[in-house]
Design an enzyme around this catalytic site. Structure first.
Site, short mmCIF file in Angstrom:
data_model
loop_
_atom_site.label_atom_id
_atom_site.label_comp_id
_atom_site.label_asym_id
_atom_site.label_seq_id
_atom_site.Cartn_x
_atom_site.Cartn_y
_atom_site.Cartn_z
CG HIS A 128 -1.44 -57.64 -11.73
ND1 HIS A 128 -2.31 -57.28 -10.61
CD2 HIS A 128 -0.94 -56.45 -11.96
CE1 HIS A 128 -2.30 -56.08 -10.52
NE2 HIS A 128 -1.50 -55.50 -11.11
CD GLU A 181 2.17 -54.44 -12.90
OE1 GLU A 181 2.98 -55.22 -12.20
OE2 GLU A 181 1.40 -53.75 -12.55
CG HIS A 200 6.01 -54.27 -9.58
ND1 HIS A 200 5.81 -54.37 -8.03
CD2 HIS A 200 4.55 -53.85 -9.95
CE1 HIS A 200 4.55 -53.79 -7.74
NE2 HIS A 200 3.88 -53.75 -8.98
P1 AMP Z 1 0.37 -52.64 -9.29
O1 AMP Z 1 0.59 -50.98 -9.01
O2 AMP Z 1 1.42 -53.48 -10.04
O3 AMP Z 1 0.07 -53.36 -7.98
O4 AMP Z 1 -0.95 -52.91 -10.12
C1 AMP Z 1 -1.96 -52.13 -9.93
C2 AMP Z 1 -2.38 -51.14 -10.98
O5 AMP Z 1 -2.45 -51.92 -12.25
C3 AMP Z 1 -3.74 -50.60 -10.76
O6 AMP Z 1 -3.58 -49.14 -11.17
C4 AMP Z 1 -4.83 -51.42 -11.80
O7 AMP Z 1 -5.69 -50.50 -12.31
C5 AMP Z 1 -3.63 -51.91 -13.02
N1 AMP Z 1 -4.00 -53.06 -13.30
C6 AMP Z 1 -4.33 -54.09 -12.91
N2 AMP Z 1 -4.52 -55.27 -13.57
C7 AMP Z 1 -4.72 -54.60 -14.74
C8 AMP Z 1 -4.87 -55.04 -16.00
N3 AMP Z 1 -5.23 -56.14 -16.26
N4 AMP Z 1 -4.88 -54.15 -17.07
C9 AMP Z 1 -4.48 -52.82 -16.98
N5 AMP Z 1 -4.38 -52.32 -15.65
C10 AMP Z 1 -4.24 -53.37 -14.55
#
Ligand code: AMP
Length: 241
Positions: free
Chosen positions: A65, A118, A122
């Site tokens: 992730h 990402e 991050h």
């Molecule tokens: P984060 O902002 O890094 O906490 O990740 C959350 C975001 O990532 C949300 O918008 C999710 O919809 C997206 N997300 C999480 N896992 C996936 C994935 N495997 N593929 C695409 N988007 C993802």
């Protein structure tokens, strides 16, 4: 007069550096110290079961992730340098691997939009520590950490195996997951689960695992947050159909 010119020149150079930081792949000036790194892994069947908007079909394998700079209290810095755009030229050497293990699960997105998200949220904050200076390094180092952790095998060696939903089996205790993984890392991990409608599973399903690292030497540390989000004492490990 000379001092003023020098001052003005320095200000212009600083502004130009900031504006250009995406193109030059230089370290972002807003990089901040953080306490540890979280490698967040997802288990596709657990993430996708019962999701209305659907998932891309994929094998039973843990996927990345993200790698998240994190503070001890569980909060995190984010979007540390707006100027630095994700540029896939910087990940060309590892792109095929990213497409296997850091791919989007959701039909609504693309791999590139997931990496961009990402990276912006991050990755731009990771560069305070040396191994993560530069966009390419962020992705390469994340893959390296991922490759060190053969979690599916570690679980399977302890007979923790994903089972299709129809089989009504594949339920293991919270402590079984912990000990199977922690016997390899030597440090505490964090589980993530989802509670899904009863017609799918009466027990929470495993959706992810967090591994935690000291950003100075990239050794495992105990994950400071140990709430095993949304899990219970027994957790289903769902396999793909
Ligand atoms: P984060 O902002 O890094 O906490 O990740 C959350 C975001 O990532 C949300 O918008 C999710 O919809 C997206 N997300 C999480 N896992 C996936 C994935 N495997 N593929 C695409 N988007 C993802």
């Amino acid at each position: 007069m000379f001092t003023n010119i020098l001052l003005l020149t320095s200000i212009i150079v600083c502004i130009l550096t900031l504006v250009n930081c995406d193109r030059n792949n230089v370290v972002c000036n807003r990089a901040v110290p953080y306490d540890y790194l979280t490698l967040a892994l997802q288990w596709p069947s657990g993430v996708c079961i019962g999701r209305k908007d659907g998932c891309i079909k994929t094998n039973d394998t843990f996927l990345i992730h993200g790698l998240w700079p994190t503070y001890k209290n569980g909060s995190w810095p984010d979007n540390c340098c707006y100027q630095r755009q994700f540029d896939d030229k910087n990940v060309r050497d590892v792109e095929s691997r990213l497409k296997e293990v850091w791919k989007t699960l959701f039909t609504t997105g693309s791999d590139k939009s997931f990496w961009t998200h990402e990276w912006k949220k991050h990755g731009t904050c990771a560069s305070f520590f040396d191994p993560f200076k530069g966009q390419s390094n962020y992705f390469v180092e994340t893959l390296r950490l991922y490759d060190q952790a053969d979690i599916r095998k570690w679980l399977s060696d302890k007979n923790i195996k994903a089972q299709p939903i129809e089989s009504n089996s594949g339920s293991y205790s919270q402590s079984q997951y912990h000990s199977a993984i922690e016997s390899h890392t030597g440090k505490k991990i964090r589980l993530e689960c989802r509670r899904v409608p009863r017609k799918f599973s009466s027990q929470p399903v495993l959706s992810g695992i967090h591994l935690c690292y000291d950003p100075r030497d990239l050794k495992y540390i105990d994950c400071p947050i140990q709430d095993d989000r949304d899990c219970g004492s027994n957790i289903r490990f769902l396999g793909a159909k």
